[in-house]
Design an enzyme around this catalytic site. Structure first.
Site, PDB file in Angstrom:
ATOM      1  N   LYS A 201       0.754  -1.406  -1.980  1.00 54.27           N
ATOM      2  CA  LYS A 201      -0.253  -2.350  -1.711  1.00 54.27           C
ATOM      3  C   LYS A 201      -0.756  -3.151  -2.917  1.00 54.27           C
ATOM      4  O   LYS A 201      -0.806  -4.335  -2.865  1.00 54.27           O
ATOM      5  CB  LYS A 201      -1.421  -1.565  -1.241  1.00 54.27           C
ATOM      6  CG  LYS A 201      -1.278  -1.213   0.104  1.00 54.27           C
ATOM      7  CD  LYS A 201      -2.157  -0.061   0.746  1.00 54.27           C
ATOM      8  CE  LYS A 201      -1.769   0.413   2.198  1.00 54.27           C
ATOM      9  NZ  LYS A 201      -2.795   1.443   2.634  1.00 54.27           N
TER      10      LYS A 201
ATOM     11  N   GLN B 145      -7.860   4.760   0.397  1.00 57.84           N
ATOM     12  CA  GLN B 145      -6.729   5.182   0.970  1.00 57.84           C
ATOM     13  C   GLN B 145      -7.032   6.558   1.817  1.00 57.84           C
ATOM     14  O   GLN B 145      -7.751   7.465   0.954  1.00 57.84           O
ATOM     15  CB  GLN B 145      -5.796   5.577  -0.163  1.00 57.84           C
ATOM     16  CG  GLN B 145      -4.212   5.822   0.454  1.00 57.84           C
ATOM     17  CD  GLN B 145      -3.713   4.748   1.478  1.00 57.84           C
ATOM     18  OE1 GLN B 145      -3.744   3.608   0.989  1.00 57.84           O
ATOM     19  NE2 GLN B 145      -3.135   5.439   2.442  1.00 57.84           N
TER      20      GLN B 145
ATOM     21  N   ASP C 193      -9.530  -2.970   6.053  1.00 60.23           N
ATOM     22  CA  ASP C 193      -8.748  -1.879   6.885  1.00 60.23           C
ATOM     23  C   ASP C 193      -9.204  -1.823   8.296  1.00 60.23           C
ATOM     24  O   ASP C 193      -8.831  -1.330   9.263  1.00 60.23           O
ATOM     25  CB  ASP C 193      -9.007  -0.504   6.328  1.00 60.23           C
ATOM     26  CG  ASP C 193      -7.622   0.236   5.928  1.00 60.23           C
ATOM     27  OD1 ASP C 193      -6.657  -0.502   6.170  1.00 60.23           O
ATOM     28  OD2 ASP C 193      -7.730   1.353   5.079  1.00 60.23           O
TER      29      ASP C 193
END
Ligand code: NDP
Length: 305
Positions: free
Chosen positions: A50, A94, A117
């Protein structure tokens, strides 16, 4: 005729090029902060990819790596500080987080405008109402694969196996938004094959290697395999892969102890489906591309183009 393979790579590359072009046209540099806690090896790989991709596309990237003994209050503080910064457009924490952390509270602390997200209840609610929102990356990537492969969605029967908050449910919402007739199946569904065989579009997001067999797949269905599982048993691998594919899979097991398999039995899917996303090389590649797209979208929504 064997199924047509729906490769994720060219689609992910096209999306990333579009994002890079959009970033070039902005009067500011969008910023993505990724927060990682502890030393989970899979998380380290995902975060690395990422961060790298964010920079490759001309955006600012910040990787905040914290020790596993971080407290709930300390982690909340990090999120709040990122919320307050104007140079940060996207915040991603994460998962998984260590067991002592209440991840729901952390995810809900993220400013919904920076929630790249798409897990915040505000974005989930907006998605279900058909309003503009930040959408979870993996299911959004599945829609891109279908559209860019010219697989018609409107009016067709889409069956989603799995009802998790990160894949199954948002997947079903997005398909509904694209005017599919949607059925959601889960572990309590009775006679699963009878339902999934009716699907024109079958999405598997279960978390069980090779679970979807030929009997689950209607002839010519488009089958999208979201699953990512490790298989280390060679006999099981022989059930999953064609004669052509098997030697390199066995070599992978020999070399690193496992090979990657989705939630669909690829050998049987290739025999029955009309089209099929491979694992690896399918949906997985879209997730990071869609995160990049979400970061620019969040930046433009918050700061203007
Ligand atoms: P979860 O474990 O959260 O959800 C799995 C779902 O599958 C549940 O809804 C469960 O039903 C359902 N299920 C389990 N067993 C059966 C069964 N026997 N019959 C029917 N349904 C069943 O998984 P996720 O949604 O997080 O992930 C799904 C898969 O996608 C995993 O392989 C994961 O690794 C992969 N993944 C891939 C990503 C990518 O970038 N490509 C990103 C995220 C996930 P119930 O609700 O009743 O328990």
């Amino acid at each position: 005729m064997p199924a047509q393979l729906l490769q994720g790579k060219p689609i992910a590359e096209a999306i990333k090029s579009e994002v890079a072009a959009e970033v070039m046209g902005l009067h500011f540099r969008p910023g993505l902060a990724v927060v990682r806690v502890g030393e989970d090896p899979a998380s380290a790989v995902y975060v690395g990819s990422k961060v790298r991709t964010t920079e490759e596309l001309g955006m600012y990237s910040e990787h905040i790596h914290m020790q596993p003994d971080i407290t709930q209050a300390e982690l909340l503080n990090i999120v709040r500080e990122l919320n307050a910064r104007n140079d940060i457009d996207g915040i991603l924490v994460q998962l998984p987080l260590p067991g002592h952390i209440n991840d729901r509270e952390i995810l809900e602390a993220i400013d919904p405008a920076k929630d790249v997200d798409g897990f915040h209840p505000m974005n989930v609610g907006r998605l279900s109402q058909g309003l503009e929102s930040l959408v979870p990356c993996t299911p959004a990537g599945v829609i891109e694969i279908l559209k860019r492969s010219n697989i018609e969605i409107a009016g067709r029967h889409a069956v989603v196996i799995g009802r998790s908050n990160i894949v199954g449910k948002p997947m079903a919402m997005l398909l509904l938004q694209e005017n599919a007739t949607v059925t959601i199946c889960h572990s309590r569904t009775r006679d699963l094959p009878a339902i999934t065989r009716q699907a024109d579009i079958l999405i598997a997001a279960i978390g069980r290697a090779g679970f979807v067999r030929g009997e689950h797949i209607g002839e010519n269905a488009a089958v999208v395999d979201v699953g990512i599982n490790n298989v280390s048993d060679k006999d099981f691998a022989a059930e999953l892969f064609s004669e052509e594919d098997l030697p390199k899979r066995l070599a992978a097991i020999e070399k690193r102890g496992f090979t990657l398999v989705g939630d669909v039995n690829p050998k049987e899917a290739m025999e029955r489906a009309g089209s099929f996303t491979p694992v690896p090389g399918g949906v997985g590649l879209l997730t990071v591309a869609m995160l990049m797209k979400n970061t620019v979208a969040a930046a433009v929504m918050r700061r203007g183009a």
